[in-house]
Structure formats: structure tokens, C-alpha cells
Design a protein around this motif. Structure first.
Motif, PDB file in Angstrom:
ATOM      1  N   GLY A 185       0.803  -1.223   0.000  1.00  0.00           N
ATOM      2  CA  GLY A 185       0.000   0.000   0.000  1.00  0.00           C
ATOM      3  C   GLY A 185       0.831   1.266   0.000  1.00  0.00           C
ATOM      4  N   SER A 186       0.271   2.294  -0.605  1.00  0.00           N
ATOM      5  CA  SER A 186       0.959   3.587  -0.625  1.00  0.00           C
ATOM      6  C   SER A 186       0.858   4.294   0.717  1.00  0.00           C
ATOM      7  N   LYS A 187      -0.158   3.947   1.496  1.00  0.00           N
ATOM      8  CA  LYS A 187      -0.242   4.562   2.820  1.00  0.00           C
ATOM      9  C   LYS A 187       1.017   4.185   3.611  1.00  0.00           C
TER      10      LYS A 187
ATOM     11  N   TYR B  38      -3.188  14.945   2.077  1.00  0.00           N
ATOM     12  CA  TYR B  38      -3.460  13.586   2.573  1.00  0.00           C
ATOM     13  C   TYR B  38      -2.858  13.493   3.984  1.00  0.00           C
TER      14      TYR B  38
ATOM     15  N   CYS C  57       1.290  15.658  -4.354  1.00  0.00           N
ATOM     16  CA  CYS C  57       0.289  14.628  -4.649  1.00  0.00           C
ATOM     17  C   CYS C  57      -0.543  15.087  -5.839  1.00  0.00           C
TER      18      CYS C  57
ATOM     19  N   ASP D 163       3.331  11.486  -4.930  1.00  0.00           N
ATOM     20  CA  ASP D 163       2.267  10.494  -4.724  1.00  0.00           C
ATOM     21  C   ASP D 163       1.308  10.554  -5.912  1.00  0.00           C
TER      22      ASP D 163
ATOM     23  N   TYR E 221      -3.591   8.494  -7.766  1.00  0.00           N
ATOM     24  CA  TYR E 221      -4.800   8.695  -8.600  1.00  0.00           C
ATOM     25  C   TYR E 221      -4.471   8.942 -10.066  1.00  0.00           C
TER      26      TYR E 221
ATOM     27  N   SER F 290      -0.262   3.120  -6.582  1.00  0.00           N
ATOM     28  CA  SER F 290      -1.091   2.151  -5.873  1.00  0.00           C
ATOM     29  C   SER F 290      -2.091   1.521  -6.839  1.00  0.00           C
TER      30      SER F 290
ATOM     31  N   LYS G  59      -6.967   2.437  -6.336  1.00  0.00           N
ATOM     32  CA  LYS G  59      -8.050   3.205  -6.928  1.00  0.00           C
ATOM     33  C   LYS G  59      -8.234   2.923  -8.412  1.00  0.00           C
TER      34      LYS G  59
ATOM     35  N   ARG H 299      -4.922  -4.991  -1.522  1.00  0.00           N
ATOM     36  CA  ARG H 299      -3.648  -4.423  -1.100  1.00  0.00           C
ATOM     37  C   ARG H 299      -2.480  -4.728  -2.031  1.00  0.00           C
TER      38      ARG H 299
ATOM     39  N   ALA I  53       0.696  -2.092  -4.053  1.00  0.00           N
ATOM     40  CA  ALA I  53       1.158  -0.771  -4.484  1.00  0.00           C
ATOM     41  C   ALA I  53       2.641  -0.909  -4.830  1.00  0.00           C
TER      42      ALA I  53
ATOM     43  N   TYR J 227     -12.336  13.042  -6.759  1.00  0.00           N
ATOM     44  CA  TYR J 227     -12.822  13.858  -5.649  1.00  0.00           C
ATOM     45  C   TYR J 227     -13.389  15.182  -6.136  1.00  0.00           C
TER      46      TYR J 227
HETATM   47  N1  PLP Z   1      -2.052   8.333  -1.282  1.00  0.00           N
HETATM   48  C1  PLP Z   1      -3.154   9.063  -1.357  1.00  0.00           C
HETATM   49  C2  PLP Z   1      -3.064  10.463  -1.818  1.00  0.00           C
HETATM   50  C3  PLP Z   1      -4.391   8.524  -0.985  1.00  0.00           C
HETATM   51  O1  PLP Z   1      -5.499   9.273  -1.048  1.00  0.00           O
HETATM   52  C4  PLP Z   1      -4.462   7.186  -0.551  1.00  0.00           C
HETATM   53  C5  PLP Z   1      -5.718   6.547  -0.141  1.00  0.00           C
HETATM   54  O2  PLP Z   1      -6.760   7.090  -0.049  1.00  0.00           O
HETATM   55  C6  PLP Z   1      -3.287   6.477  -0.475  1.00  0.00           C
HETATM   56  C7  PLP Z   1      -2.091   7.059  -0.850  1.00  0.00           C
HETATM   57  C8  PLP Z   1      -3.298   5.078   0.087  1.00  0.00           C
HETATM   58  O3  PLP Z   1      -3.265   4.135  -0.865  1.00  0.00           O
HETATM   59  P1  PLP Z   1      -3.170   2.598  -0.496  1.00  0.00           P
HETATM   60  O4  PLP Z   1      -4.554   2.057  -0.496  1.00  0.00           O
HETATM   61  O5  PLP Z   1      -2.283   2.047  -1.571  1.00  0.00           O
HETATM   62  O6  PLP Z   1      -2.519   2.465   0.863  1.00  0.00           O
END
Ligand code: PLP
Length: 414
Positions: free
Chosen positions: A107-109, A132, A183, A215, A218, A246, A249, A257, A259, A347
């Protein structure tokens, strides 16, 4: 007794989404018959495309047989996925990225938070505002900030305001910074970066020695063919930028999961005694020490995103959400609301009517239209007076939401 990491105590009371959850739960308990529509959290609603499901079923069958069973895989990701990423996401767009510069993750988070492990605490950090929230909070946890002020701005971070006045495109920092988060397409404002905007940032980073943390979660939502999808489309970017991507989306992987992070071997930082140090081997060491790879089944699913059928099905998915965004945008505009984003991003970023604060508008919409959005101020001080609606929902819910918005806000504005 061990000592806690006190930096965690500096974090504002709750992450934005738990606070929204609390308010929605309380409302639903008091109004059990209300049909609440959630356009708050940016989570996908539509099922995984069939090409991805087929690939994962096949991978499950492989795991059932001794001859094809897989145990631990390479921490950085299987070659089949890293090669597909390079081929389709980078080579196809003229970017010079090698497969061993791609690090597959869950994940990118996590990636945008974990990247801070490899940078010293004295680095100064700039980020868009609103932003974010993970970028802010992970810097607070790492100990790179002081306390937050009344608007939630932390001492020690450089905020780059993004408002309607500057077209949600921030100016360059006025004092030197070491790390810059960008981002695009932006969460939450839905703004996109032109080639000129990204060139400005890459040139700035080259001149000052800063590293850009880009980032692009999207990127699949970019509809304008003139816009760059990757920062590596900008000459010189592979010397100064790390990019996060990632499958959440574009392919509906929020619950599955997968990324990846791109760390070119040419991005440099410095050691305590001033010597140049490539970031790539340090990130590789971090990743292989603290992470044991994404499941084989999921990586086969991610690979299928790049198959001809997978590409088409993911494009259809993105198109569906963008149509939702358009429906929301037109509905809001028809009652005189100023709306941004929604064309190259999932968004909608709107100016709250009647000069309401973001949280007042949240409560107003929940109470009177049973709609949940996200208060702009939760993304940063410059988000005050704005509100985010997510296009990730079923068509029926989006259409119903628009009917309720028109009824309620038409009355408010009239
Ligand atoms: N980066 C941004 C800008 C996001 O809005 C989100 C999720 O909403 C993420 C990363 C997280 O992505 P991931 O689901 O790969 O953890």
C-alpha cells in the motif's frame, strides 16, 4: 517501565476518519431509520475486474499443488510484476525506470509513511495544504515537528497553501526544504499538475538538492491527454524524485492491497559528514528488513491489471467513478455551489455555502440530507471552508445524493 514515543502524543485527538465515524455512528443511533449515504472516505465500491479475479483464482490453484506452490517471494516483488509495471507505466510513457528501481508493497499509505525511516530527523519538510493526512501524521510520529497550533499546523513543517485563489497550485517554498511531498492528481482538492508545474518543482529540487516525494495514487483518473501521469515524464526527475503508485483506486485494490514505490538509483541524499549517498540501497535495505513481500496471489492479480482485458476493465472502472464525479459536480453547480476537481480525479472539492465552516457543513449535510462527506479543514488549515465528496460509490447512491443536495442546498442558497 518503558517510555512511550512521546511524539505520538502530539498528534491531534483523532485521525480525521475516526472522528467522522464517531459522528455518523452517533447520528445513526439517534436516527435509526435514516438512509445515510457515505461519500466521505475514498474507498472503492465496485468489485474487482474479472481479469484480475481470474488471475488470482489461477494463482490460488498454483498454491494448492506442490510443484507450483510458492513460499516467501522476493521482498521487492516478483519480476513478472516489476517488469509489467516498468513496461506499461513507465516505458510506455517514455520514462527511464528499471525493474530493480520498483519496490512492490502492500500500500501507498505504508510506503509514504515508511519512506521517512531512511531520512534523518533534521530534514525540513514541505507539503501541500490541504493534504493527505498521512504525510503530516507520520512526520509528527517520527519527531520532526513541535506541537500543533489552533488550526492544526505543526511547528517545523512548511505548509504550501492550495486554495481557489492560487488555483490549488502551490508556490515554491520561500525557505529551503529537504523533502517535498507532492500529490497529483490531488487528494483532497482534485487538482492536477501540468507539465510546466512539475517542471518547476523538478528544477527547484535540482537547484536546491531537495528530494520530491511524488504520490500518484490517482494517476489513472487523468483524462486530459496533455497531462503527465508520472513525475519521471519530466526531464531530470529521476535524479530528484521518488514516486508512489497504488492499485487501490485504478483497479479496486483497497481491500486486496498492492502498491509500489519507485526509487531511481540516481536519487541522492547526504550522510552526516556530507558525503553523497544513493537512496536506493538504503531503501532496499529497509524494505527487505522490515517487509516480507506481497502475497503471490495478489501480485498475480496486480499483473493482470496490465493484460489487455485487465487494462480495458480497469479503464471502465475509472470511467464509471469519473461519471459519478460529473453527476455530483453538475448537481452542485446547478444550485450555485463552487466546485473544483472531479475531472481528472475522483474527488469533488467544494466551497461550503453560506460561509459555513467545514465541520458545520458536515453536520448540516448529515442532519438534513443524511449525506456524509469529509470536512476540508480535516486535511489542513487551508482546507477550512471547503468540503470533499468522493465519487467512489454506486450510481444509485450518487444520483440519490444529488437529489438530496439539490433539495437541501437549493433551499439554503435561494
Ligand atoms: N495516497 C493518497 C493520496 C491517498 O489518497 C491514498 C488513499 O486514499 C493512499 C495514498 C493510500 O493508498 P493505499 O490504499 O495504496 O494504501
Amino acid at each position: 517501565m518503558p517510555q512511550i514515543n512521546d511524539n505520538y502524543l502530539k498528534l491531534k485527538a483523532g485521525y480525521l476518519f475516526p472522528e467522522i465515524g464517531r459522528r455518523v455512528t452517533a447520528f445513526c443511533q439517534e436516527n435509526p431509520t435514516a438512509k445515510v449515504i457515505r461519500l466521505g472516505i475514498g474507498d472503492v465500491t465496485e468489485p474487482l475486474p474479472p481479469a484480475i479475479i481470474d488471475a488470482m483464482h489461477k494463482a490460488v490453484d498454483e498454491m494448492a499443488r506442490r510443484e507450483t506452490f510458492r513460499g516467501y517471494g522476493p521482498e521487492q516483488g516478483y519480476d513478472f510484476l516489476r517488469n509489467a509495471i516498468v513496461e506499461h507505466d513507465f516505458k510506455a510513457r517514455g520514462c527511464d525506470i528499471a525493474a530493480d528501481e520498483v519496490f512492490v508493497s502492500d500500500g501507498s499509505k505504508c510506503d509514504t509513511g515508511n519512506i521517512l525511516d531512511i531520512f534523518g530527523l533534521k530534514n525540513t519538510v514541505a507539503m501541500q495544504d490541504p493534504v493527505y493526512p498521512v504525510y503530516v501524521d507520520t512526520n509528527v510520529m517520527a519527531g520532526r515537528t513541535g506541537a500543533a497550533d489552533a488550526q492544526g499546523r505543526y511547528e517545523g513543517l512548511t505548509y504550501l497553501p492550495c486554495t481557489a485563489e492560487n488555483d490549488f497550485t502551490p508556490s515554491l517554498p520561500t525557505k529551503p526544504v529537504d523533502l517535498i511531498y507532492l500529490c497529483y492528481p490531488n487528494n483532497p482538492t482534485g487538482a492536477v499538475a501540468t507539465r510546466e508545474t512539475l517542471t518547476k518543482w523538478v528544477d527547484y529540487a535540482k537547484q536546491t538538492g531537495a528530494v520530491i516525494l511524488f504520490d500518484a495514487a490517482y494517476e489513472a483518473f487523468i483524462t486530459d491527454p496533455s497531462l503527465p501521469h508520472s513525475i519521471y515524464e519530466i526531464p531530470g526527475a529521476r535524479d530528484v524524485a521518488i514516486e508512489f503508485r497504488s492499485f487501490s483506486k485504478n483497479a479496486g485494490f483497497t481491500g486486496t492491497r498492492c502498491a509500489f514505490t519507485v526509487v531511481p538509483k540516481t536519487v541522492m541524499a547526504k550522510t552526516a559528514d556530507g558525503a553523497q549517498q544513493a537512496i536506493h540501497p538504503i531503501w532496499n535495505r529497509r524494505h527487505t528488513t522490515k517487509f516480507n513481500g506481497v502475497s503471490y496471489i495478489v501480485q498475480r492479480g496486480a499483473e493482470a491489471v496490465y493484460s489487455p482485458a485487465g487494462k480495458q476493465q480497469c479503464a471502465d472502472l475509472v470511467k464509471f467513478y469519473l461519471e459519478n464525479a460529473q453527476i455530483l459536480q453538475h448537481g452542485l453547480e446547478s444550485v450555485g455551489i463552487s466546485v473544483y476537481g472531479g475531472v481528472n480525479a475522483p474527488y469533488i472539492w467544494l466551497k461550503t455555502p453560506d460561509n459555513k465552516t467545514s465541520w458545520d457543513f458536515f453536520d448540516y449535510l448529515l442532519k438534513n440530507a443524511h449525506l456524509v462527506g469529509t470536512p476540508g479543514s480535516g486535511f489542513g488549515a487551508s482546507g477550512e471552508g471547503y468540503f470533499r465528496l468522493s465519487a467512489f460509490n454506486s450510481r444509485a447512491n450518487v444520483e440519490e445524493a444529488v437529489v438530496r443536495i439539490k433539495t437541501l442546498l437549493g433551499r439554503l442558497i435561494a
